[in-house]
Design a protein around this motif. Structure first.
Motif, short mmCIF file in Angstrom:
data_model
loop_
_atom_site.label_atom_id
_atom_site.label_comp_id
_atom_site.label_asym_id
_atom_site.label_seq_id
_atom_site.Cartn_x
_atom_site.Cartn_y
_atom_site.Cartn_z
N LEU A 33 7.38 -8.24 -2.50
CA LEU A 33 8.41 -9.09 -3.15
C LEU A 33 9.57 -9.31 -2.24
CD1 LEU A 33 8.93 -6.32 -6.16
CD2 LEU A 33 7.37 -8.45 -6.15
N PRO A 34 9.91 -10.73 -2.15
CA PRO A 34 11.09 -11.19 -1.42
C PRO A 34 12.27 -10.38 -1.33
CG PRO A 34 9.89 -12.96 -2.23
CD PRO A 34 9.56 -11.87 -3.01
N SER A 35 12.65 -9.82 -0.53
CA SER A 35 13.97 -9.01 -0.43
C SER A 35 15.09 -9.44 -1.33
CB SER A 35 14.53 -8.49 0.96
OG SER A 35 15.18 -9.65 1.68
N PHE A 137 9.71 -22.63 9.55
CA PHE A 137 8.80 -23.49 9.39
C PHE A 137 7.29 -23.40 9.53
CE2 PHE A 137 12.77 -25.63 10.43
CZ PHE A 137 13.06 -26.59 9.34
N THR A 138 7.21 -22.39 10.64
CA THR A 138 5.76 -21.94 10.79
C THR A 138 5.57 -20.71 10.88
OG1 THR A 138 5.93 -22.33 13.24
CG2 THR A 138 5.35 -24.36 12.08
N ILE A 139 6.57 -19.80 11.46
CA ILE A 139 6.53 -18.28 11.82
C ILE A 139 7.73 -17.63 11.00
CG2 ILE A 139 8.06 -18.64 13.70
CD1 ILE A 139 6.41 -16.59 15.16
N VAL A 140 7.39 -16.33 10.56
CA VAL A 140 8.20 -15.44 9.98
C VAL A 140 8.04 -14.17 10.60
CG1 VAL A 140 8.00 -16.67 7.73
CG2 VAL A 140 6.53 -14.74 8.18
N TYR A 141 9.24 -13.25 10.65
CA TYR A 141 9.20 -12.08 11.09
C TYR A 141 9.61 -11.08 9.92
CZ TYR A 141 9.84 -13.79 15.80
OH TYR A 141 9.75 -14.51 17.09
N PRO A 142 8.48 -10.55 9.30
CA PRO A 142 8.27 -9.80 8.14
C PRO A 142 8.93 -8.34 8.39
CG PRO A 142 6.34 -9.98 8.84
CD PRO A 142 6.97 -10.77 9.67
N LYS A 143 9.71 -7.74 7.47
CA LYS A 143 10.04 -6.20 7.67
C LYS A 143 9.82 -5.69 6.26
CE LYS A 143 13.92 -3.27 9.52
NZ LYS A 143 15.02 -3.23 10.00
N LEU A 144 8.92 -4.49 6.16
CA LEU A 144 8.81 -4.09 4.88
C LEU A 144 9.55 -2.83 4.59
CD1 LEU A 144 4.86 -3.86 4.86
CD2 LEU A 144 6.15 -5.89 4.22
N PHE A 145 9.90 -2.70 2.97
CA PHE A 145 10.71 -1.72 2.47
C PHE A 145 9.85 -1.10 1.22
CE2 PHE A 145 13.55 -4.33 5.03
CZ PHE A 145 14.47 -3.50 5.50
N GLY A 189 -3.28 4.98 -10.87
CA GLY A 189 -2.07 4.41 -11.34
C GLY A 189 -0.75 4.74 -10.40
N ARG A 190 -0.85 5.80 -9.68
CA ARG A 190 -0.03 5.90 -8.74
C ARG A 190 -0.07 4.80 -7.40
NH1 ARG A 190 0.89 10.01 -3.76
NH2 ARG A 190 -1.37 10.20 -3.65
N ARG A 191 -1.34 4.67 -6.87
CA ARG A 191 -1.39 3.70 -6.15
C ARG A 191 -1.03 2.22 -6.35
NH1 ARG A 191 -6.59 6.50 -5.08
NH2 ARG A 191 -7.55 4.69 -6.26
N ARG A 192 -1.14 1.98 -7.76
CA ARG A 192 -0.64 0.41 -8.00
C ARG A 192 0.41 0.42 -8.20
NH1 ARG A 192 -4.42 -1.96 -12.98
NH2 ARG A 192 -6.42 -1.59 -11.88
N ALA A 193 1.52 1.17 -7.77
CA ALA A 193 2.83 1.07 -7.35
C ALA A 193 3.25 0.76 -6.11
CB ALA A 193 3.69 1.89 -8.19
N ALA A 194 2.24 0.26 -5.01
CA ALA A 194 2.23 0.16 -3.89
C ALA A 194 2.92 -1.14 -3.47
CB ALA A 194 1.01 0.47 -3.12
N VAL A 195 3.97 -1.46 -3.89
CA VAL A 195 4.72 -2.51 -3.80
C VAL A 195 5.74 -2.56 -3.10
CG1 VAL A 195 5.89 -4.52 -5.02
CG2 VAL A 195 4.10 -3.45 -6.00
N SER A 196 6.06 -3.52 -2.13
CA SER A 196 7.08 -3.49 -1.05
C SER A 196 8.21 -4.47 -1.18
CB SER A 196 6.60 -3.32 0.60
OG SER A 196 5.79 -2.26 0.71
#
Length: 214
Positions: A33-35, A137-145, A189-196
């Motif tokens: 999900l976008p921050s 435009f072409t590249i992104v630097y992602p960071k997960l939370f 059910g627990r794994r299905r919440a693996a959203v960042s």
């Protein structure tokens, strides 16, 4: 957007303050999900099911055990070691800074001076840096939370209850008292919440300084 087999969301989704509610429930391939959505009302039940990355033909980014899929328009993923941007990205950002500040649109750039595909990209960037709002435009630097590690985890009571139950059963060695099918259902059910939440940044500097809670 619920139940639409989405694997990713636009980088800028949630950037507008007018958008306050986003429901993407039951998109099992959706893991990021976008921050910008962090302070919004979000519905993401049934997202983030464990699947093989090869099942989805999209660019993906992994951090530890977490993996998210990126929009098809993203051509490259930057890391903390990638201090120099690709030449095309540098050129596009330079063109955007040069012309966007003086004109509201970029229609004066004809396809003769710039290929149509690049002209369209210049007019509509991939998104804007979640740290400094620089267009990308072409590249992104992602960071997960991971959602489960943020204060918002408590708002997703369904996942929190399942997660707590699974941990309790494991700690007290009680899982053997459940039928295998029931145990598998709990784990699923627990794994299905693996959203960042994903912060899409424009450079290593923004990547290193981005703070989801600030």
């Amino acid at each position: 957007m619920a139940g639409n087999r989405l694997a990713f969301l636009p980088l800028d989704l949630g950037r507008s303050r007018e958008l306050q509610y986003v429901y993407v429930d039951n998109n099992i391939h959706l893991k990021g999900l976008p921050s910008y959505l962090y302070n919004k009302v979000i519905g993401c039940s049934g997202c983030g099911a464990p699947i093989q990355v090869s099942e989805v033909k999209l660019l993906s980014f992994s951090s530890g055990p977490l993996t998210v899929f990126l929009p098809a328009e993203v051509k490259a993923i930057g890391t903390e070691k990638d201090h120099v941007l690709p030449l095309q990205e540098l050129a596009m950002r330079s063109l955007h800074r040069t012309y966007h500040s003086s004109l509201k649109d970029l229609n004066f750039l004809s396809p003769v001076s710039l290929p149509r595909s690049l002209l369209e990209l210049l007019q509509c960037p991939l998104g804007h840096c979640h740290r400094c709002s620089e267009p990308m435009f072409t590249i992104v630097y992602p960071k997960l939370f991971p959602l489960r590690e943020t204060p918002m985890a408590g708002l997703h009571q369904g996942w929190a209850s399942i997660h707590l139950l699974v941990l309790t059963l494991k700690t007290q060695n009680l899982q053997s008292q459940l039928k295998p099918a029931a145990w598998k259902q709990l784990e699923r059910g627990r794994r299905r919440a693996a959203v960042s939440f994903v912060a899409y940044c424009c450079s290593t500097q923004c990547l290193q300084t981005f703070d989801l809670l600030s």
